[in-house]
Design an enzyme around this catalytic site. Structure first.
Site, PDB file in Angstrom:
ATOM      1  N   LYS A   1       4.649   6.070   4.777  1.00 31.09           N
ATOM      2  CA  LYS A   1       3.811   4.642   4.719  1.00 31.09           C
ATOM      3  C   LYS A   1       3.840   3.821   6.074  1.00 31.09           C
ATOM      4  O   LYS A   1       3.418   2.795   6.035  1.00 31.09           O
ATOM      5  CB  LYS A   1       4.319   3.976   3.584  1.00 31.09           C
TER       6      LYS A   1
ATOM      7  N   PRO B   1       0.798  -1.311   0.158  1.00 30.04           N
ATOM      8  CA  PRO B   1      -0.146  -0.238   0.191  1.00 30.04           C
ATOM      9  C   PRO B   1       0.882   1.356  -0.067  1.00 30.04           C
ATOM     10  O   PRO B   1       1.975   1.331   0.446  1.00 30.04           O
ATOM     11  CB  PRO B   1      -0.710  -0.143   1.113  1.00 30.04           C
ATOM     12  N   GLU B   2       0.344   2.276  -0.472  1.00 31.09           N
ATOM     13  CA  GLU B   2       0.904   3.649  -0.583  1.00 31.09           C
ATOM     14  C   GLU B   2       0.371   4.543   0.483  1.00 31.09           C
ATOM     15  O   GLU B   2      -0.538   4.146   1.352  1.00 31.09           O
ATOM     16  CB  GLU B   2       1.128   4.317  -2.161  1.00 31.09           C
TER      17      GLU B   2
END
Length: 277
Positions: free
Chosen positions: A60, A2-3
């Site tokens: 992140k 995920p970003e």
């Protein structure tokens, strides 16, 4: 993945679903190697009988602020997800690597099919100086982020701008999806060197980075394959993508066919007409 938008969406969901301020009464893991600056027993001792008082983010990284000025930090890497579930809700026992058990019959479950994620423990006064966090740049949603900051970090480099945007020491939170979208919105070729970017282009990149990430957070991130911000809840920003994953489709600006190339080993989508410099 995920970003930044996916991480922020997970945090927002955990908080909205009531993850805060419940006593931790147990911790279980099937993969002790996830715990990087402690062994599992030390992690357990660090959080047991404490409460998660807040969840924040740096780049992140998810920062769990717990009682008695303690912290634990989670990095999701490629496939990590966090779900706040009822204790009796069925879960995948192969891929649920960590379970944090609360006194309200709920659990915080870490699911990771690739098993690349990490857990670390700190105190409130030292996590910011940890080797993971201290090297991170500002992200485009930080109030102190602007084009001059971005220029200062990358204008002396001869590396490709796409590669520079993915370097978390230059700007945090941007991954492959959003780098493609930002550069397309800015009409800049992903192969252009950092030291060839003009002030006007830095301003455009900075503005678009902030706008695109804000919109992605509003839409709970991008689900292309496996990302869920909540059980069975996909993000919706994939519906707004202009270039990423659009190989052989017409550019939304000029109708030229989108191409896919490799930039420093990363699949990169761009319009050869709009992004010809």
């Amino acid at each position: 993945m995920p970003e930044l938008p996916e991480v922020q969406s997970m945090i927002d969901t955990l908080i909205d679903d009531g993850c805060l301020n419940h006593k931790i009464i147990g911790v279980e893991t099937i993969m002790p190697k996830l715990f990087k600056n402690s062994d599992f027993k030390e992690f357990e001792n660090h959080i047991i009988n404490e409460k998660i008082e807040n969840i924040s983010r740096i780049g992140k990284y998810l920062i769990f602020h717990i009682s008695h000025k303690k912290v634990f930090v989670v990095h999701l890497r490629m496939e990590g997800k966090l779900f706040y579930d009822d204790a009796d809700f069925p879960y995948n026992k192969r891929h649920t690597l960590v379970r944090i058990i609360f006194n309200n019959k709920k659990e915080l479950r870490y699911n990771d099919t690739r098993r690349f994620g990490t857990f670390t423990i700190y105190n409130e006064n030292d996590y910011i100086n940890s080797k993971e966090i201290s090297k991170l740049a500002l992200d485009p949603l930080d109030e102190n982020f602007n084009w001059k900051y971005l220029k200062n970090n990358i204008s002396k480099s001869s590396r490709h701008i796409k590669t520079l945007l993915l370097d978390q020491t230059n700007v945090a939170g941007i991954g492959n999806i959003y780098a493609d979208e930002i550069l397309h919105a800015s009409n800049i070729n992903p192969l252009k060197q950092g030291n060839k970017i003009t002030d006007k282009e830095f301003k455009t990149i900075s503005d678009n980075a902030t706008k695109i990430l804000q919109l992605a957070v509003k839409n709970k991130g991008t689900t292309i394959s496996t990302y869920f911000f909540k059980r069975e809840k996909k993000g919706e920003f994939q519906n707004f993508l202009k270039v990423h994953t659009k190989k052989d489709k017409p550019c939304t600006k000029c109708k030229t066919t989108i191409e896919k190339i490799k930039v420093n080993g990363r699949g990169t989508y761009f319009c050869p007409k709009c992004q010809n410099e």
